[in-house]
Scaffold this motif. Structure first.
Motif, PDB file in Angstrom:
ATOM      1  N   ALA A  79       0.805  -1.212   0.000  1.00 56.63           N
ATOM      2  CA  ALA A  79       0.000   0.000   0.000  1.00 56.63           C
ATOM      3  C   ALA A  79       0.845   1.271   0.000  1.00 56.63           C
ATOM      4  O   ALA A  79       0.455   2.279  -0.595  1.00 56.63           O
ATOM      5  CB  ALA A  79      -0.931   0.005   1.214  1.00 56.63           C
ATOM      6  N   PHE A  80       2.015   1.208   0.646  1.00 54.07           N
ATOM      7  CA  PHE A  80       2.835   2.415   0.768  1.00 54.07           C
ATOM      8  C   PHE A  80       4.235   2.262   0.192  1.00 54.07           C
ATOM      9  O   PHE A  80       5.003   3.220   0.178  1.00 54.07           O
ATOM     10  CB  PHE A  80       2.940   2.816   2.244  1.00 54.07           C
ATOM     11  CG  PHE A  80       1.615   3.055   2.898  1.00 54.07           C
ATOM     12  CD1 PHE A  80       0.926   4.248   2.689  1.00 54.07           C
ATOM     13  CD2 PHE A  80       1.040   2.084   3.710  1.00 54.07           C
ATOM     14  CE1 PHE A  80      -0.301   4.465   3.290  1.00 54.07           C
ATOM     15  CE2 PHE A  80      -0.191   2.297   4.313  1.00 54.07           C
ATOM     16  CZ  PHE A  80      -0.865   3.496   4.098  1.00 54.07           C
ATOM     17  N   GLY A  81       4.572   1.060  -0.274  1.00 55.62           N
ATOM     18  CA  GLY A  81       5.900   0.845  -0.849  1.00 55.62           C
ATOM     19  C   GLY A  81       7.017   0.944   0.167  1.00 55.62           C
ATOM     20  O   GLY A  81       8.147   1.294  -0.186  1.00 55.62           O
ATOM     21  N   LEU A  82       6.733   0.624   1.418  1.00 57.37           N
ATOM     22  CA  LEU A  82       7.727   0.708   2.483  1.00 57.37           C
ATOM     23  C   LEU A  82       8.123  -0.687   2.949  1.00 57.37           C
ATOM     24  O   LEU A  82       7.309  -1.618   2.945  1.00 57.37           O
ATOM     25  CB  LEU A  82       7.176   1.509   3.662  1.00 57.37           C
ATOM     26  CG  LEU A  82       6.795   2.964   3.390  1.00 57.37           C
ATOM     27  CD1 LEU A  82       6.164   3.581   4.626  1.00 57.37           C
ATOM     28  CD2 LEU A  82       8.019   3.768   2.949  1.00 57.37           C
ATOM     29  N   SER A  83       9.361  -0.813   3.369  1.00 53.28           N
ATOM     30  CA  SER A  83       9.856  -2.089   3.870  1.00 53.28           C
ATOM     31  C   SER A  83      10.852  -1.822   4.996  1.00 53.28           C
ATOM     32  O   SER A  83      11.744  -0.986   4.855  1.00 53.28           O
ATOM     33  CB  SER A  83      10.530  -2.894   2.752  1.00 53.28           C
ATOM     34  OG  SER A  83      11.038  -4.107   3.248  1.00 53.28           O
TER      35      SER A  83
END
Length: 224
Positions: A79-83
């Motif tokens: 959803a946010f492209g965060l890891s």
């Protein structure tokens, strides 16, 4: 942190382990001398089962953390492209804790997957002998091997308070490695409970196991 502290701690834990060794002879004494220490054996069973139950509670909590952390990983990534490495490591650590802390209760409740070929052919006494002999010949030696095999590496990990190899990982790798001997100790306690119950059933001090065997009438499953 001074590594000698963990060396001393390990030495005291070894002493404690040696002092506990006579307890593993209780099922054999119970079997050899019926009625001599039956009350003590039943109290041991109650204590060991409570210990396994406590570990099971921690395993359930780990399962909840696993679900929530994995859900957070999926939402943040897609959803946010965060890891985040630390969040992914929480998933790994929680899964390991769930498995290693819950295994003792599974053994206690006869919930492990087992492939029974000969066991259903034996009567109640034969199955109890299998549980008793198998615990001493297979479970206890393997658990002792797990405890002793990684002793030096675990001591080094604690002395360094070893953390993740990734810069944004969790600084608790030493706790993660500690799960291995904890897993082995919990399995030994659950195995001791199983051996005690088998010995008491063989001497008629406990009723037959309520868990039925596949292939027998009137029962459900003990083997798959």
């Amino acid at each position: 942190m001074d590594p000698t502290f963990f060396l001393y701690l390990g030495a005291w834990l070894k002493v404690l382990g040696v002092l506990c060794l006579p307890l593993f002879a209780v099922p054999l004494v119970t079997l050899a001398f019926p009625g001599l220490i039956d009350r003590f054996a039943k109290r041991m069973i109650a204590f060991l089962d409570v210990l396994s139950g406590g570990a099971l509670g921690l395993a359930i909590a780990s399962a909840l953390i696993l679900v929530l952390a994995q859900l957070a990983v999926v939402i943040l990534r897609y959803a946010f492209g965060l890891s985040f490495t630390w969040l992914s490591e929480i998933v790994i650590y929680a899964f390991a804790a769930m498995f290693m802390l819950g295994s003792a209760a599974a053994l206690r409740d006869d919930a492990h997957v087992r492939v029974d070929i000969l066991r259903p052919r034996f009567g109640e006494a034969g199955r109890n002998w299998i549980e008793l002999v198998g615990t001493y010949l297979f479970l206890f030696p393997i658990c002792l091997r797990l405890i002793t095999n990684g002793e030096q590496g675990l001591t080094r990990s604690w002395s360094l308070l070893e953390g993740s190899r990734e810069s944004d990982g969790l600084p608790i790798l030493f706790l993660f490695k500690t799960l291995v001997p904890v897993f082995a100790v919990l399995l030994m306690t659950a195995g001791l409970s199983v051996a005690l119950k088998a010995a008491l059933r063989l001497t008629g001090k406990l009723p037959p196991a309520a868990t039925p065997i596949e292939g027998e009438t009137g029962g459900g499953h003990d083997g798959v």
